[in-house]
Enzyme design. Structure first.
Site, PDB file in Angstrom:
ATOM      1  N   LYS A  69       0.849  -1.090  -0.054  1.00 53.34           N
ATOM      2  CA  LYS A  69       0.032   0.170  -0.020  1.00 53.34           C
ATOM      3  C   LYS A  69       0.876   1.144   0.067  1.00 53.34           C
ATOM      4  CE  LYS A  69      -2.270   2.076   3.607  1.00 53.34           C
ATOM      5  NZ  LYS A  69      -2.731   2.116   4.824  1.00 53.34           N
ATOM      6  N   ARG A  70       1.999   1.255   0.653  1.00 54.82           N
ATOM      7  CA  ARG A  70       2.813   2.107   0.835  1.00 54.82           C
ATOM      8  C   ARG A  70       3.570   2.700  -0.414  1.00 54.82           C
ATOM      9  NH1 ARG A  70       6.431   0.624   4.957  1.00 54.82           N
ATOM     10  NH2 ARG A  70       4.430  -0.182   6.170  1.00 54.82           N
TER      11      ARG A  70
END
Ligand code: GLU
Length: 509
Positions: free
Chosen positions: A261-262
């Site tokens: 997600k990062r």
């Protein structure tokens, strides 16, 4: 005859659904449908400490958006319910008891403090054959002490007793024969102090009770597989075990590790299927849906992350995927995620999709921008004119919004350097020409006629049409984009064209 194919997607409802998770759903679904089988959604919510409100609904909404509807689920029901593990709590204890009776599991009375202490004392402490006899459990304590502890309702967990010096193996449909040394596997907790099973016990019991024939999941679950294989062996027999397939990871664009997600936040693209609002942090993580991806494109691009049919074909409808899917064409290696390629899939799907359907999808974006559509049929027509230029649904705001609303920002900086009195006069007169047409009763005029008149007027002013086209385009749409200028004038009609010319002339004077 072989048993009917039954596969499951078994997420823990702890947050948004990563595209890797949706690809797991997709491969399960395609395999089930290809084999006339059943696809089951089972919610694995036994870890109450990780409960996140809204996460289960999010999973169901995502599956619905992608068109990957389960045949059985908490929502749809089915013959093997309940489909939420928390609601199946009473079913698991008997299996844990059976393991204890057989000598494959034991009671462990260690408190969280005991465990913390051990972890401090022993670097890389693992509750396994190396240390289990130094702990408080039914293997290290005498029968009398254990009976007493149980009689006094001392909290306990049940742990699997992983055998020493054994090899546990499975034949993975994608990776082939995979084997594990049991000395590397710890005695996982199977039943917690509150009577809830852990994931390890629940996944095996439920795959058995739900008659799952094939279990497909992400590669990150491979380290848990030896525990599951042992549980299958002890509880139901290895011949009953589903066929396993551990799907390759989806990698960062540079191929260095799993896409997280990062990475999406860092590189500016979505990683979750749909927007995820995290009630614990009040943060929203952007999703493919809200970024303006079509579900058809999202499914198509996910299928191509790790699978192909052996040809160069890239564009697939769901029916084609169902017909063509086979596990032996799923790659072993991870698949690199390429956002530009993802957008390419969406652009291709935008071109393919029916204009009326697209208009319905674009309408909410227009509503948000305050772009009013009075005639829905006109929107459908405009969509057809500009769809070739759009990669994502919000692109329609720039590419088509000017048909309905004068641009608020005009890129006069691109006109000003070559602006001159002569051009000012030309556009003044062009406005007057359009006014005279309105006076003659016209609302709009055919593009071809507008073009001829424009060229005649240019030559009258001793200007080349080429040097007038760009300023005209910018006056009409605000920037250097859009379809042919005369098609635009025809579409927006004369009155609007005059207003836009006049507005720009004011800005330029
Ligand atoms: N509950 C696991 C998850 O959250 C499922 C793993 C499996 O499919 O066995 O992904």
């Amino acid at each position: 005859m072989d048993a009917k194919v039954r596969v499951r997607f078994a997420p823990s409802p702890t947050g948004g659904l990563h595209l890797g998770g949706v690809r797991t759903v997709l491969f399960n679904y395609l395999f089930a449908k290809h084999n006339n089988g059943e696809f089951i959604l089972r919610i694995e919510d036994t870890d109450q400490t990780r409960f996140v409100s809204g996460a289960e609904q999010y999973i169901q909404d995502t599956l619905a958006w992608c068109g990957l509807l389960p045949d059985e689920s908490p929502l749809h029901g089915g013959n093997y319910g309940p489909y939420r593990q928390s609601e199946r709590k009473p079913m698991y204890k008997q299996y844990a008891d059976k393991l204890i009776e057989q000598g494959n599991a034991y009671y462990a009375f260690d408190t969280p403090e005991d465990l913390d202490e051990k972890r401090k004392e022993i670097p890389n402490f693992q509750y396994s054959h190396t240390h289990r006899m130094g702990m408080k459990n039914s293997l290290s304590l005498s029968k009398e002490v254990v009976d007493e502890l149980l009689k006094n309702n001392t909290p306990y967990v049940i742990r699997i007793q992983v055998p020493e010096n054994e090899e546990v193996s499975l034949d993975d449909v994608i990776r082939g024969h995979v084997s594990f040394d049991t000395n590397m596997v710890d005695d996982k907790v199977l039943l917690k102090a509150d009577g809830m099973p852990t994931y390890h016990l629940a996944v095996v019991v439920d795959d058995h009770l739900m008659k799952i024939t094939h279990a497909f999941r992400g590669e990150e679950w491979l380290p848990s597989a030896p525990v599951h294989v042992l549980l299958w062996k002890y509880l139901f027999g290895l011949d009953q075990m589903p066929k396993w397939a551990h799907l390759p990871l989806i990698l960062k664009p540079d191929g260095n590790g799993k896409l997280s997600k990062r990475d999406g936040e860092r590189l500016g693209f979505p990683v979750f299927a749909m927007d995820w609002f995290d009630p614990n942090t009040n943060n929203t993580t952007i999703g493919f849906k809200e970024r303006g991806f079509l579900p058809e494109a999202f499914v198509n691009l996910l299928a191509m992350l790790g699978w192909n049919d052996g040809t160069d074909k890239e564009m697939y409808t769901m029916d084609e995927l169902i017909a063509g899917f086979s596990l032996d064409r799923v790659h072993k290696g991870g698949a690199k995620f390429d956002y530009e390629k993802a957008k390419w899939f969406n652009a291709e799907w935008i071109k393919k999709l029916d204009n009326k359907k697209l208009a319905d999808l674009v309408q909410p974006y227009f509503d948000k921008e305050g772009i009013e559509v009075q005639d829905p049929a006109y929107l459908v027509k405009v969509i057809g004119l500009v769809k070739e230029r759009c990669h994502l649904l919000p692109d329609f705001i720039a590419q088509a919004g000017f048909y309905f609303k004068a641009p608020t920002e005009i890129d006069t900086a691109s006109i000003a350097p070559k602006w001159e009195e002569k051009k000012q006069c030309f556009f003044d007169e062009l406005g007057k020409l359009y006014s005279s047409k309105i006076e003659a009763g016209m609302i709009t005029a055919p593009a071809a006629e507008l073009e001829v008149e424009f060229k005649e007027l240019a030559s009258k002013h001793d200007l080349k049409p080429g040097e007038l086209m760009l300023p005209f385009r910018i006056m009409l749409v605000g920037g250097k984009f859009g379809p042919g200028v005369f098609e635009i004038v025809e579409a927006i009609a004369l009155k609007d064209a005059i207003a836009r010319i006049e507005h720009s002339l004011q800005l330029l004077s």
